[in-house]
Design a protein around this motif. Structure first.
Motif, PDB file in Angstrom:
ATOM      1  N   THR A 216     -26.066 -28.683  -2.659  1.00 41.42           N
ATOM      2  CA  THR A 216     -26.787 -29.922  -2.929  1.00 41.42           C
ATOM      3  C   THR A 216     -26.546 -30.331  -4.367  1.00 41.42           C
ATOM      4  OG1 THR A 216     -28.507 -29.322  -1.342  1.00 41.42           O
ATOM      5  CG2 THR A 216     -29.036 -31.048  -2.959  1.00 41.42           C
ATOM      6  N   LEU A 217     -26.179 -31.588  -4.559  1.00 40.24           N
ATOM      7  CA  LEU A 217     -25.945 -32.079  -5.914  1.00 40.24           C
ATOM      8  C   LEU A 217     -27.261 -32.348  -6.622  1.00 40.24           C
ATOM      9  CD1 LEU A 217     -23.001 -34.570  -5.290  1.00 40.24           C
ATOM     10  CD2 LEU A 217     -22.885 -32.215  -6.093  1.00 40.24           C
ATOM     11  N   ARG A 218     -27.253 -32.152  -7.923  1.00 42.36           N
ATOM     12  CA  ARG A 218     -28.468 -32.331  -8.703  1.00 42.36           C
ATOM     13  C   ARG A 218     -28.773 -33.815  -8.932  1.00 42.36           C
ATOM     14  NH1 ARG A 218     -26.954 -27.443 -12.923  1.00 42.36           N
ATOM     15  NH2 ARG A 218     -27.682 -25.748 -11.568  1.00 42.36           N
ATOM     16  N   ALA A 219     -30.040 -34.138  -8.962  1.00 41.08           N
ATOM     17  CA  ALA A 219     -30.463 -35.515  -9.210  1.00 41.08           C
ATOM     18  C   ALA A 219     -30.195 -35.874 -10.671  1.00 41.08           C
ATOM     19  CB  ALA A 219     -31.941 -35.679  -8.889  1.00 41.08           C
ATOM     20  N   PRO A 220     -29.969 -37.141 -10.966  1.00 40.69           N
ATOM     21  CA  PRO A 220     -29.694 -37.553 -12.349  1.00 40.69           C
ATOM     22  C   PRO A 220     -30.752 -37.131 -13.359  1.00 40.69           C
ATOM     23  CG  PRO A 220     -29.100 -39.310 -10.836  1.00 40.69           C
ATOM     24  CD  PRO A 220     -29.780 -38.254 -10.013  1.00 40.69           C
ATOM     25  N   ASP A 221     -32.011 -37.018 -12.933  1.00 38.45           N
ATOM     26  CA  ASP A 221     -33.031 -36.614 -13.901  1.00 38.45           C
ATOM     27  C   ASP A 221     -32.920 -35.135 -14.282  1.00 38.45           C
ATOM     28  OD1 ASP A 221     -33.982 -35.375 -11.608  1.00 38.45           O
ATOM     29  OD2 ASP A 221     -35.839 -36.518 -11.509  1.00 38.45           O
ATOM     30  N   GLN A 222     -32.014 -34.401 -13.617  1.00 39.94           N
ATOM     31  CA  GLN A 222     -31.763 -33.001 -13.964  1.00 39.94           C
ATOM     32  C   GLN A 222     -30.472 -32.819 -14.776  1.00 39.94           C
ATOM     33  OE1 GLN A 222     -31.836 -31.621  -9.756  1.00 39.94           O
ATOM     34  NE2 GLN A 222     -33.548 -30.320 -10.359  1.00 39.94           N
ATOM     35  N   TRP A 223     -29.772 -33.907 -15.039  1.00 37.35           N
ATOM     36  CA  TRP A 223     -28.490 -33.805 -15.719  1.00 37.35           C
ATOM     37  C   TRP A 223     -28.650 -33.344 -17.162  1.00 37.35           C
ATOM     38  CZ3 TRP A 223     -25.938 -39.051 -13.974  1.00 37.35           C
ATOM     39  CH2 TRP A 223     -25.503 -38.925 -12.649  1.00 37.35           C
ATOM     40  N   ARG A 224     -27.692 -32.499 -17.592  1.00 38.42           N
ATOM     41  CA  ARG A 224     -27.650 -32.040 -18.973  1.00 38.42           C
ATOM     42  C   ARG A 224     -26.639 -32.839 -19.797  1.00 38.42           C
ATOM     43  NH1 ARG A 224     -24.826 -28.028 -19.132  1.00 38.42           N
ATOM     44  NH2 ARG A 224     -23.876 -28.358 -17.089  1.00 38.42           N
ATOM     45  N   LEU A 225     -25.529 -33.240 -19.156  1.00 39.23           N
ATOM     46  CA  LEU A 225     -24.409 -33.896 -19.849  1.00 39.23           C
ATOM     47  C   LEU A 225     -24.299 -35.361 -19.477  1.00 39.23           C
ATOM     48  CD1 LEU A 225     -21.722 -31.098 -19.261  1.00 39.23           C
ATOM     49  CD2 LEU A 225     -23.077 -31.461 -21.323  1.00 39.23           C
ATOM     50  N   LEU A 226     -24.209 -35.620 -18.196  1.00 41.83           N
ATOM     51  CA  LEU A 226     -23.970 -36.977 -17.722  1.00 41.83           C
ATOM     52  C   LEU A 226     -25.128 -37.899 -18.069  1.00 41.83           C
ATOM     53  CD1 LEU A 226     -22.524 -36.130 -14.183  1.00 41.83           C
ATOM     54  CD2 LEU A 226     -21.252 -36.639 -16.283  1.00 41.83           C
ATOM     55  N   GLY A 227     -24.776 -39.127 -18.407  1.00 43.38           N
ATOM     56  CA  GLY A 227     -25.785 -40.116 -18.755  1.00 43.38           C
ATOM     57  C   GLY A 227     -26.243 -40.054 -20.191  1.00 43.38           C
ATOM     58  N   LYS A 228     -25.728 -39.085 -20.933  1.00 42.54           N
ATOM     59  CA  LYS A 228     -26.113 -38.902 -22.339  1.00 42.54           C
ATOM     60  C   LYS A 228     -24.866 -39.037 -23.220  1.00 42.54           C
ATOM     61  CE  LYS A 228     -29.832 -35.741 -21.006  1.00 42.54           C
ATOM     62  NZ  LYS A 228     -29.635 -36.005 -19.556  1.00 42.54           N
ATOM     63  N   PRO A 229     -25.047 -39.391 -24.489  1.00 40.55           N
ATOM     64  CA  PRO A 229     -23.879 -39.479 -25.379  1.00 40.55           C
ATOM     65  C   PRO A 229     -23.146 -38.146 -25.448  1.00 40.55           C
ATOM     66  CG  PRO A 229     -25.794 -40.500 -26.395  1.00 40.55           C
ATOM     67  CD  PRO A 229     -26.287 -39.790 -25.156  1.00 40.55           C
ATOM     68  N   MET A 230     -21.838 -38.195 -25.246  1.00 41.69           N
ATOM     69  CA  MET A 230     -21.033 -36.973 -25.252  1.00 41.69           C
ATOM     70  C   MET A 230     -19.917 -37.083 -26.284  1.00 41.69           C
ATOM     71  SD  MET A 230     -20.447 -35.869 -21.268  1.00 41.69           S
ATOM     72  CE  MET A 230     -20.390 -37.481 -20.496  1.00 41.69           C
ATOM     73  N   GLN A 231     -19.512 -35.947 -26.832  1.00 38.27           N
ATOM     74  CA  GLN A 231     -18.314 -35.898 -27.669  1.00 38.27           C
ATOM     75  C   GLN A 231     -17.141 -35.578 -26.766  1.00 38.27           C
ATOM     76  OE1 GLN A 231     -18.172 -34.032 -31.685  1.00 38.27           O
ATOM     77  NE2 GLN A 231     -16.663 -32.637 -30.770  1.00 38.27           N
ATOM     78  N   ARG A 232     -16.160 -36.471 -26.728  1.00 36.61           N
ATOM     79  CA  ARG A 232     -15.013 -36.274 -25.865  1.00 36.61           C
ATOM     80  C   ARG A 232     -14.277 -34.989 -26.222  1.00 36.61           C
ATOM     81  NH1 ARG A 232     -11.983 -42.050 -25.295  1.00 36.61           N
ATOM     82  NH2 ARG A 232     -10.205 -40.644 -25.558  1.00 36.61           N
ATOM     83  N   VAL A 233     -13.686 -34.357 -25.201  1.00 35.47           N
ATOM     84  CA  VAL A 233     -13.036 -33.065 -25.428  1.00 35.47           C
ATOM     85  C   VAL A 233     -11.788 -33.195 -26.294  1.00 35.47           C
ATOM     86  CG1 VAL A 233     -13.921 -32.070 -23.287  1.00 35.47           C
ATOM     87  CG2 VAL A 233     -11.717 -33.261 -23.270  1.00 35.47           C
ATOM     88  N   ASP A 234     -11.263 -34.416 -26.429  1.00 38.31           N
ATOM     89  CA  ASP A 234     -10.051 -34.594 -27.232  1.00 38.31           C
ATOM     90  C   ASP A 234     -10.340 -35.127 -28.635  1.00 38.31           C
ATOM     91  OD1 ASP A 234     -10.859 -37.150 -26.604  1.00 38.31           O
ATOM     92  OD2 ASP A 234      -8.991 -37.762 -25.661  1.00 38.31           O
ATOM     93  N   ILE A 235     -11.619 -35.238 -29.003  1.00 34.47           N
ATOM     94  CA  ILE A 235     -11.948 -35.924 -30.251  1.00 34.47           C
ATOM     95  C   ILE A 235     -11.456 -35.165 -31.476  1.00 34.47           C
ATOM     96  CG2 ILE A 235     -14.252 -34.925 -30.540  1.00 34.47           C
ATOM     97  CD1 ILE A 235     -13.240 -38.577 -31.219  1.00 34.47           C
ATOM     98  N   VAL A 236     -11.537 -33.847 -31.464  1.00 36.21           N
ATOM     99  CA  VAL A 236     -11.094 -33.075 -32.629  1.00 36.21           C
ATOM    100  C   VAL A 236      -9.578 -33.186 -32.783  1.00 36.21           C
ATOM    101  CG1 VAL A 236     -10.914 -30.783 -33.628  1.00 36.21           C
ATOM    102  CG2 VAL A 236     -13.056 -31.500 -32.543  1.00 36.21           C
ATOM    103  N   ALA A 237      -8.854 -33.002 -31.676  1.00 34.82           N
ATOM    104  CA  ALA A 237      -7.391 -33.074 -31.747  1.00 34.82           C
ATOM    105  C   ALA A 237      -6.936 -34.450 -32.210  1.00 34.82           C
ATOM    106  CB  ALA A 237      -6.782 -32.735 -30.389  1.00 34.82           C
ATOM    107  N   LYS A 238      -7.573 -35.492 -31.702  1.00 38.16           N
ATOM    108  CA  LYS A 238      -7.147 -36.840 -32.079  1.00 38.16           C
ATOM    109  C   LYS A 238      -7.583 -37.195 -33.501  1.00 38.16           C
ATOM    110  CE  LYS A 238      -6.508 -38.851 -27.544  1.00 38.16           C
ATOM    111  NZ  LYS A 238      -6.906 -39.846 -26.535  1.00 38.16           N
TER     112      LYS A 238
END
Length: 746
Positions: A216-238
């Motif tokens: 069962t997929l988690r509801a959006p109110d349980q999200w830790r990452l999605l829907g929140k400001p994230m640092q892209r995984v390529d930001i340091v390299a770029k």
């Protein structure tokens, strides 16, 4: 039972099979998932938990098969998996994976059928389901059409959840515990006594288990990452200049390639004399290619110079030599014989527009190059029965197939190493650079050859955006828009693009009318007709494809009719709008811009709207008519993608789309003289200059039912919003791009 267990270990099916597709193409075959490509050459003790999660004793790797060309595709795919897998983005590695039909794009079906994205009728949804079947059977692994997020939204979260529950099952087996007593957190299974068992320690056991697919997929109110400001995984390299792009590839013993093709794209090479070029320093070999020649040398610059030194006899262009011929071909296409589609035909347009007093306008949009910062390039080494290719591509399986055909090897022996792309805008949906690089590499077996196009070769042999013309008529009555008739003529983008891959495109080309026929407005007499012009210069998908020009045509005609009616531009659009999320987008942009206020002397404000790729997007642009020319002061943008997964990246993509759309509308075109593209570099194809860039205010809404992508939808409304604003400030209507033909910009 053994057969079932084999299938379970080797395959992974996301979501329920669409029964319509199963009925049309065979239920069993449709429901049978593709093999998990990670099981090929799987290291001892590693677990390939779905085609998207690979765990070894040392690391966790998430497979992100949609190409990253600067839009953040790698990050959002990783975040979708990581959200359910219970890992942080700093704990994982990403890999685009090998080309595989398992990575077919489930979201392509939405734009492959003639139903408006707002149409959720049984017929529309059933037809989309039917179309998913051939896309799956063909294994179309394509990045494009703003589909990365809608394709992966459920699929990748499910992959993460399946991996998580399978790892919990492995921990339960090892420790003799009930799975229900276990939880997960930051890459580890937590036992009831608080002991943390890292996923990496569970890999070998998990590899022996059938994946746990009842999750069962988690509801959006349980999200830790999605829907929140994230640092892209390529930001340091770029940020540190360490990101590895295709152009950075440099295997040992590599030589460099350059090409020179017929300036009249698609024309023949009748003959050549390479005597002088062969004497130049560093030149290793001159190689004939389809339509031109290639040079292999010890560095890129010497290869470029030697290519220019070859004396070549070119054949003529297979299309009109100058622009007058191109525009004439479009003008002559508005005939019943060349009608391609008429998906929108409401009321009785002919009767409503029978009088001579109806309003008539003509609009034009030019060819446009993709012009990414990284010129196209590919590194190829042809070995004994094996070919390796390093490049950035949006179509890895097409590349694999075409290289196999050219090199005469089995498809599975062509190994594609997909790399980060330094901009594309649709350019990497083509693979001519890889085909040419393969032919160069075949001339020197065992030696890696890196073919890099010069900037001039890249721009003049791009497959540009389609040229297009539109003719509009309309009537107003009682202060309202009463009749709207738009005809659009352009060559078929899909026939040109897919023809280079040997694929037929049956039926009408939806891109000829995309962004026009499917707009959410109720006009009593409303018709949009597409006319298929003959093939002219070869063309390809350009950011937002048909909508990139049709958004301009449709909204400008609507704005002209609203002005003739004496109505308020925003209020009349709202009155006509019949789609709730679109209305809310228009209302939002009106609120953001304080629509209705007085802009002031020599200032103007324009509003435009376009629904493309299922995303309603509205823009208000404010301009000043200065002594130095038109200055764009501010842009307000509202768009609804259903759910915003990363607000930081969302805002960046919206702003980038606005700048892209405005810069090309203002300052860019590709024109042909004697069959050759006249614009060769950024000095003649400048886009938007930094000093011309306005303040851009963005608001994302989440009212739509379906989740969509945002890479392309901000482009189509930009040009008409600017044209409408310039009219409001100056009284001058702009009906042809680029606008700098008619006005100066400060």
């Amino acid at each position: 039972m053994g057969r079932l267990k084999t299938i379970a270990r080797r395959t992974f099916l996301i979501g329920s099979a669409a029964i319509a597709g199963g009925v049309a193409f065979g239920v069993y075959k449709y429901k049978t998932p593709h093999d998990n490509p990670l099981l090929n050459d799987l290291p001892e003790g590693a677990a390939a938990l779905t085609p998207y999660v690979l765990i070894t004793a040392q690391s966790i790797t998430l497979i992100t098969p949609r190409a990253d060309k600067g839009q953040g595709a790698t990050s959002v795919q990783a975040a979708l998996i990581a959200e359910e897998l219970d890992v942080e983005l700093d704990q994982i590695r990403t890999d685009p994976g090998a080309p595989s039909p398992a990575y077919y794009n489930t979201a392509l079906a939405g734009d492959a059928v003639p139903f408006r994205s707002t149409d959720d009728s049984l017929l529309a949804t059933t037809t989309r389901s039917v179309m998913d079947a051939p896309i799956k059977f063909l294994g179309l692994q394509i990045t494009g059409g703003s589909t990365t997020v809608p394709d992966g939204y459920e699929k990748l979260r499910m992959a993460g959840a399946v991996a998580r529950e399978t790892l919990k099952a492995a921990a339960a087996q090892i420790h003799g515990l009930d799975v229900a007593a276990l939880i997960t957190e930051r890459g580890a299974v937590i036992l009831p006594d608080g002991t943390r068992v890292p996923y990496t320690a569970l890999a070998s056991t998990a590899a022996t288990l059938d994946p746990v697919q009842d999750v069962t997929l988690r509801a959006p109110d349980q999200w830790r990452l999605l829907g929140k400001p994230m640092q892209r995984v390529d930001i340091v390299a770029k940020s540190t200049g360490t990101q590895n792009y295709g152009i950075d590839q440099s295997p040992p013993g590599m030589l460099h390639g350059a090409i020179r093709l017929n300036p009249a794209q698609g024309g023949e090479m009748l003959g050549f004399d390479a005597t002088e070029a062969e004497k130049m320093r560093g030149v290793v070999k001159i190689v004939p290619l389809p339509g031109g020649i290639g040079v292999i040398a010890d560095n890129t610059w010497r290869a470029f110079q030697a290519a220019l030194a070859v004396d070549v006899d070119w054949g003529p262009a297979p299309y009109p030599a100058d622009m007058a011929g191109h525009w004439s071909a479009l003008s002559e296409s508005f005939t019943p014989d060349q009608q391609d589609s008429r998906f929108r035909n409401v009321g009785d347009v002919d009767a409503a527009l029978a009088e001579d007093s109806d309003l008539r306008f003509e609009y034009r949009a030019p060819y446009l190059a993709h012009a990414p910062l990284e010129p196209v390039n590919a590194t190829v080494v042809v070995g004994e029965g094996r070919v390796d290719v390093w490049t950035g591509t949006q179509i890895p399986r097409f590349v694999q197939k075409n290289v196999a055909h050219i090199a005469g090897v089995e498809t599975e022996n062509v190994h594609i190493h997909a790399l980060m792309i330094g901009g594309s805008f649709g350019h990497r949906l083509e693979d001519d650079v890889v085909r040419h690089a393969t032919r160069l590499a075949m001339a020197m077996p065992g030696t890696p050859i890196k073919l890099t196009y010069s900037r001039e070769e890249d721009m003049t042999h791009d497959y540009p955006r389609q040229i297009a013309m539109a003719r509009g008529r309309g009537r107003v009555k009682g202060g309202q828009v009463e009749s709207f008739d738009l005809g659009i003529a352009m060559p078929s983008v899909m026939t040109s693009q897919m023809g280079r891959q040997g694929l037929p495109v049956p039926g009408p080309d939806l891109q000829i009318v995309a962004g026009a026929w499917d707009q959410p407005f109720d006009i009593p007499n409303y018709r949009v007709t597409g006319y298929r012009a003959p093939e002219l210069a070869p063309i390809s998908s350009w950011r937002s494809v048909g909508a990139s020009s049709n958004g301009f045509f449709h909204d400008c005609l609507l704005d002209e009719l609203i002005h003739a009616a004496g109505a308020d531009p925003l209020a009349e659009r709202l009155r006509l709008c019949n789609h709730t999320p679109s209305r809310k987008v228009l209302e939002a942009v009106g609120e953001m811009s304080n629509w209705g206020g007085t802009p002031g002397p020599r200032r103007g404000r324009g509003v435009a709207f376009c629904l493309s790729f299922g995303v309603p997007c509205a823009q208000v642009i404010e301009v000043s008519d200065t002594d130095a020319g038109i200055r764009i002061d501010r842009v307000y943008v509202a768009a609804d993608v259903g759910r915003i997964l990363d607000p930081v990246n969302f805002e960046g993509l919206v702003k980038g789309g606005v700048i892209f759309g405005l810069g090309h509308a203002m300052n860019c075109e590709i024109t042909y003289s004697d069959g050759a593209a006249e614009q060769e570099n950024f000095d003649s194809f400048p886009g938007m200059r930094l000093y011309q860039c306005p303040e851009i205010v963005v608001r994302g809404l989440e009212n739509a039912d379906n989740i969509r992508g945002i890479g392309e939808p901000p482009v189509p409304p930009a040009a008409p919003a600017l044209a409408n604003a310039i009219f409001a400030a100056t009284g001058t209507r702009l009906r042809e791009m680029p606008f700098n033909r008619f006005v100066d910009f400060a």
